[in-house]
Design an enzyme around this catalytic site. Structure first.
Site, short mmCIF file in Angstrom:
data_model
loop_
_atom_site.label_atom_id
_atom_site.label_comp_id
_atom_site.label_asym_id
_atom_site.label_seq_id
_atom_site.Cartn_x
_atom_site.Cartn_y
_atom_site.Cartn_z
CB VAL A 156 -6.34 -21.33 -44.49
CG1 VAL A 156 -6.72 -19.87 -44.27
CG2 VAL A 156 -5.16 -21.46 -45.43
CG ASN B 251 -7.10 -12.43 -49.95
OD1 ASN B 251 -7.14 -12.12 -51.13
ND2 ASN B 251 -6.02 -12.21 -49.20
CB SER C 212 -7.06 -16.68 -60.48
OG SER C 212 -6.18 -16.15 -61.45
CE1 TYR D 169 -2.66 -18.66 -57.21
CE2 TYR D 169 -3.18 -18.09 -59.48
CZ TYR D 169 -3.28 -17.83 -58.12
OH TYR D 169 -4.02 -16.76 -57.69
CB SER E 163 -4.86 -24.47 -56.64
OG SER E 163 -4.47 -23.14 -56.90
CE LYS E 164 -6.39 -18.58 -56.15
NZ LYS E 164 -7.10 -18.13 -54.94
CB ILE F 260 -4.66 -7.57 -58.41
CG1 ILE F 260 -5.98 -8.08 -59.02
CG2 ILE F 260 -4.91 -6.47 -57.39
CD1 ILE F 260 -6.77 -7.05 -59.78
#
Length: 280
Positions: free
Chosen positions: A60, A86, A138, A151, A154-155, A184
């Site tokens: 990606v 994903n 998220s 993180y 970024s989300k 998850i």
């Protein structure tokens, strides 16, 4: 080809949620392309043999790789009906010390990687005036946590990007769905924790265990099973009227409460949870 929908899923290594998305899509009679970087292609063998999923190399972070993958699907089946963005990596550590290279990599994969796929697939979907694009965010993209600022940010960008795309692509008949997973159970947490060994904290050495705990936070005993999560998301995405947003998984209720809580409440909760309630 009949009426079978064609789906492309990124980030499909065995043990991850993408792997389970592919199974769930195949169970719904879709033609599924499971994609990942070259060194993980062996992880697709089970999907090919057990569910008839087609494996595809796709990085990606590479324009050339993305174009090659999408054009290959289009040339074979004429369309892509569903794209599930994903692919992603974890990124844990104090923002004041985490190397910019690590932060840049998280953004390149988690955020720009999704947009790269969107930009390459949209012309094909727009030509047919149909398609579903699923961007995976998220709960921490809504409520950021300490030790996870790289993180989380970024989300958060994925969430903002998806909300804009949902409106911008509506005139072309393209649905854009934001998925907001809670905790998850997958290989994501272990992969994130493994990366921590590469960092030697200076100012934050006394917090090393709390930082490691943040890396493991999504993989507790009560975390939602990845297969259960994937089937839930796929059922919503393939419904006649897909929702704008899918929020599902362990701890989504807690984060919903934190979303509406005053900042001092959030600060108190996370300070206690991740060892920041003390001064050095």
């Amino acid at each position: 080809m009949g009426d079978r929908m064609v789906a492309l899923v990124t980030g499909c290594a065995k043990g991850g949620i993408g792997h389970e998305y592919c199974k769930a899509l195949a169970e719904r009679n879709c033609r599924v392309f499971a994609s990942d970087i070259p060194r993980r292609m062996k992880d697709m063998l089970e999907l090919e043999s057990s569910h008839g999923v087609e494996a595809l190399e796709l990085d990606v972070t590479s324009d050339e790789s993305v174009v090659s993958a999408i054009e290959g699907i289009i040339s074979k089946y004429g369309r892509i009906d569903v794209l599930i963005n994903n692919a992603g990596i974890g990124s844990v550590g104090p923002l004041a010390e985490l190397p910019l290279e690590a932060i840049r990599k998280a953004w390149e994969i988690n955020t720009l990687g999704q947009l790269r796929l969107v930009q390459k697939v949209v012309p094909h979907m727009a030509a047919r005036r149909s398609g579903n694009i699923v961007n995976v965010g998220s709960v921490v993209g809504t409520v950021p946590t300490p030790w996870g600022g790289s993180y989380c940010s970024s989300k958060a960008a994925v969430h903002a990007m998806t909300d804009a795309l949902r409106l911008e692509l509506r005139p072309f008949g393209i649905n854009v769905i934001k998925v907001v997973p809670g905790a998850i159970r997958s290989n994501f947490g272990s992969a994130t924790t493994e990366k921590l060994g590469a960092h030697g904290w200076s100012l934050y050495r006394p917090f090393a265990e709390a930082i490691a705990e943040r890396g493991r936070a999504s993989q507790g005993a009560k975390s939602t099973d990845a297969a259960t999560f994937a089937r839930h998301v796929v059922s919503k995405v393939l419904s006649p009227r897909p929702p704008r947003q899918i929020v599902f998984g362990h701890m989504t209720g807690l984060f919903a409460v934190l979303t509406w809580s005053p900042l001092w409440v959030r600060d108190l909760f996370f300070s206690n949870r991740f060892g920041l309630n003390r001064k050095l």
